[in-house]
Design a protein around this motif. Sequence first.
Motif, PDB file in Angstrom:
ATOM      1  N   GLU A   1       0.826  -1.206   0.000  1.00  0.00           N
ATOM      2  CA  GLU A   1       0.000   0.000   0.000  1.00  0.00           C
ATOM      3  C   GLU A   1       0.863   1.260   0.000  1.00  0.00           C
ATOM      4  N   ALA A   2       2.079   1.162   0.518  1.00  0.00           N
ATOM      5  CA  ALA A   2       2.985   2.312   0.526  1.00  0.00           C
ATOM      6  C   ALA A   2       3.441   2.664  -0.893  1.00  0.00           C
ATOM      7  N   LEU A   3       3.274   1.739  -1.835  1.00  0.00           N
ATOM      8  CA  LEU A   3       3.680   1.981  -3.219  1.00  0.00           C
ATOM      9  C   LEU A   3       2.533   2.515  -4.077  1.00  0.00           C
ATOM     10  N   LYS A   4       1.377   2.676  -3.477  1.00  0.00           N
ATOM     11  CA  LYS A   4       0.221   3.182  -4.216  1.00  0.00           C
ATOM     12  C   LYS A   4       0.513   4.569  -4.783  1.00  0.00           C
ATOM     13  N   GLY A   5       0.218   4.754  -6.051  1.00  0.00           N
ATOM     14  CA  GLY A   5       0.426   6.052  -6.689  1.00  0.00           C
ATOM     15  C   GLY A   5       1.723   6.164  -7.454  1.00  0.00           C
ATOM     16  N   TYR A   6       2.618   5.201  -7.306  1.00  0.00           N
ATOM     17  CA  TYR A   6       3.869   5.223  -8.060  1.00  0.00           C
ATOM     18  C   TYR A   6       3.609   4.830  -9.515  1.00  0.00           C
ATOM     19  N   THR A   7       4.248   5.522 -10.434  1.00  0.00           N
ATOM     20  CA  THR A   7       4.182   5.113 -11.828  1.00  0.00           C
ATOM     21  C   THR A   7       5.258   4.055 -12.073  1.00  0.00           C
ATOM     22  N   VAL A   8       4.979   3.177 -13.017  1.00  0.00           N
ATOM     23  CA  VAL A   8       5.885   2.070 -13.318  1.00  0.00           C
ATOM     24  C   VAL A   8       6.544   2.316 -14.674  1.00  0.00           C
ATOM     25  N   HIS A   9       7.856   2.212 -14.688  1.00  0.00           N
ATOM     26  CA  HIS A   9       8.619   2.388 -15.920  1.00  0.00           C
ATOM     27  C   HIS A   9       9.418   1.120 -16.193  1.00  0.00           C
ATOM     28  N   ILE A  10       9.578   0.820 -17.472  1.00  0.00           N
ATOM     29  CA  ILE A  10      10.364  -0.333 -17.894  1.00  0.00           C
ATOM     30  C   ILE A  10      11.297   0.107 -19.007  1.00  0.00           C
ATOM     31  N   ALA A  11      12.516  -0.387 -19.008  1.00  0.00           N
ATOM     32  CA  ALA A  11      13.472  -0.018 -20.044  1.00  0.00           C
ATOM     33  C   ALA A  11      12.970  -0.518 -21.402  1.00  0.00           C
ATOM     34  N   ARG A  12      13.088   0.338 -22.411  1.00  0.00           N
ATOM     35  CA  ARG A  12      12.627  -0.038 -23.754  1.00  0.00           C
ATOM     36  C   ARG A  12      13.285  -1.334 -24.222  1.00  0.00           C
ATOM     37  N   VAL A  13      14.533  -1.542 -23.847  1.00  0.00           N
ATOM     38  CA  VAL A  13      15.247  -2.742 -24.271  1.00  0.00           C
ATOM     39  C   VAL A  13      14.610  -4.008 -23.702  1.00  0.00           C
ATOM     40  N   ASP A  14      13.837  -3.870 -22.627  1.00  0.00           N
ATOM     41  CA  ASP A  14      13.196  -5.022 -22.000  1.00  0.00           C
ATOM     42  C   ASP A  14      11.792  -5.295 -22.534  1.00  0.00           C
ATOM     43  N   PHE A  15      11.311  -4.480 -23.474  1.00  0.00           N
ATOM     44  CA  PHE A  15      10.013  -4.763 -24.070  1.00  0.00           C
ATOM     45  C   PHE A  15      10.115  -6.038 -24.911  1.00  0.00           C
ATOM     46  N   PRO A  16       9.061  -6.831 -24.956  1.00  0.00           N
ATOM     47  CA  PRO A  16       9.095  -8.060 -25.758  1.00  0.00           C
ATOM     48  C   PRO A  16       9.325  -7.743 -27.230  1.00  0.00           C
ATOM     49  N   LYS A  17      10.010  -8.656 -27.910  1.00  0.00           N
ATOM     50  CA  LYS A  17      10.200  -8.484 -29.341  1.00  0.00           C
ATOM     51  C   LYS A  17       8.863  -8.621 -30.041  1.00  0.00           C
ATOM     52  N   LEU A  18       8.647  -7.784 -31.046  1.00  0.00           N
ATOM     53  CA  LEU A  18       7.432  -7.884 -31.841  1.00  0.00           C
ATOM     54  C   LEU A  18       7.600  -9.018 -32.845  1.00  0.00           C
ATOM     55  N   ASP A  19       6.488  -9.639 -33.181  1.00  0.00           N
ATOM     56  CA  ASP A  19       6.532 -10.831 -34.026  1.00  0.00           C
ATOM     57  C   ASP A  19       6.705 -10.526 -35.504  1.00  0.00           C
ATOM     58  N   ASP A  20       6.427  -9.292 -35.892  1.00  0.00           N
ATOM     59  CA  ASP A  20       6.403  -8.961 -37.316  1.00  0.00           C
ATOM     60  C   ASP A  20       7.189  -7.681 -37.548  1.00  0.00           C
ATOM     61  N   GLU A  21       7.909  -7.617 -38.664  1.00  0.00           N
ATOM     62  CA  GLU A  21       8.693  -6.413 -38.967  1.00  0.00           C
ATOM     63  C   GLU A  21       7.804  -5.213 -39.252  1.00  0.00           C
ATOM     64  N   ASP A  22       6.523  -5.451 -39.507  1.00  0.00           N
ATOM     65  CA  ASP A  22       5.597  -4.356 -39.744  1.00  0.00           C
ATOM     66  C   ASP A  22       4.836  -3.967 -38.487  1.00  0.00           C
ATOM     67  N   GLU A  23       5.327  -4.396 -37.320  1.00  0.00           N
ATOM     68  CA  GLU A  23       4.744  -3.985 -36.055  1.00  0.00           C
ATOM     69  C   GLU A  23       5.680  -2.988 -35.377  1.00  0.00           C
ATOM     70  N   PHE A  24       5.084  -2.014 -34.713  1.00  0.00           N
ATOM     71  CA  PHE A  24       5.891  -0.969 -34.086  1.00  0.00           C
ATOM     72  C   PHE A  24       5.310  -0.586 -32.732  1.00  0.00           C
ATOM     73  N   TYR A  25       6.182  -0.324 -31.787  1.00  0.00           N
ATOM     74  CA  TYR A  25       5.752   0.306 -30.547  1.00  0.00           C
ATOM     75  C   TYR A  25       5.575   1.800 -30.810  1.00  0.00           C
ATOM     76  N   TRP A  26       4.549   2.356 -30.202  1.00  0.00           N
ATOM     77  CA  TRP A  26       4.289   3.789 -30.389  1.00  0.00           C
ATOM     78  C   TRP A  26       5.525   4.619 -30.060  1.00  0.00           C
ATOM     79  N   VAL A  27       6.219   4.261 -28.997  1.00  0.00           N
ATOM     80  CA  VAL A  27       7.361   5.062 -28.575  1.00  0.00           C
ATOM     81  C   VAL A  27       8.414   5.157 -29.671  1.00  0.00           C
TER      82      VAL A  27
END
Length: 238
Positions: free
Chosen positions: A137-163
């Motif tokens: 409960e002490a962590l309530k309100g925190y935003t969560v960030h993840i390194a872009r390098v840790d995002f899952p690989k997309l399955d198709d070369e025609d797929e893109f992350y918005w970022v």
Amino acid sequence: MSTRDPQNGHDGAVSQPKPGQEEKAATFGAFARKPGARRVAADVSSAKQEQVIESVEALPEDAVEVGYIADGYGLKGWVKIVPHSNGKSGGDALLTAKRWWLTKGRERKSARCMQSKVHADTIVARLGGCEDRNASEALKGYTVHIARVDFPKLDDEDEFYWVDLIGLNVENEAGVALGHVADMIDNGAHSILRIEYPSTDKDGKPVTGERLIPFVGVYVKTVDRAAKRIVVDWDADY
């Protein structure tokens, strides 16, 4: 093509129609695994990792906000995370990344994600060093960030992350510059490029103009991340 949106926590993807598909099937909407898929991150509780939530001075340069901690979950220190964009953005990354960064005001923390899973339209997770309800409960309100390098690989070369689309220059097939991608919008049916370009008002004063181009195959022809360019079928007068 498909797009995912990690900028500001958004996440979306776009894919060209397969042979035999109708054009309307090629929506470039938010691309993320739906909650019903019930993906569960590997439990690494037995790994000899530092199981504390520690303060840090800064986040990684490629950190992407993917959601926020809404509340504690259960009595054993689990937290409930609301991914941005109604659970359609960042969900996969929350299920796969083992290192999270938490922010609230000027506070910056690093946490090891020991286990995470889909729960309805949210993600619930167990973080190293968060052992009971009070700690979660002490962590309530925190935003969560993840390194872009840790995002899952997309399955198709025609797929893109918005970022990965934010900041790209946009031009039409005639080579006319239309501006750059300032943001992405999800209207429920598909994603939309929000493009900004320099303009002038009626008094000749410089202003920022805006174009909205649906991110669908009928308009978006190529996305070249290496060249930082998107080519669209769109008239400069639109």
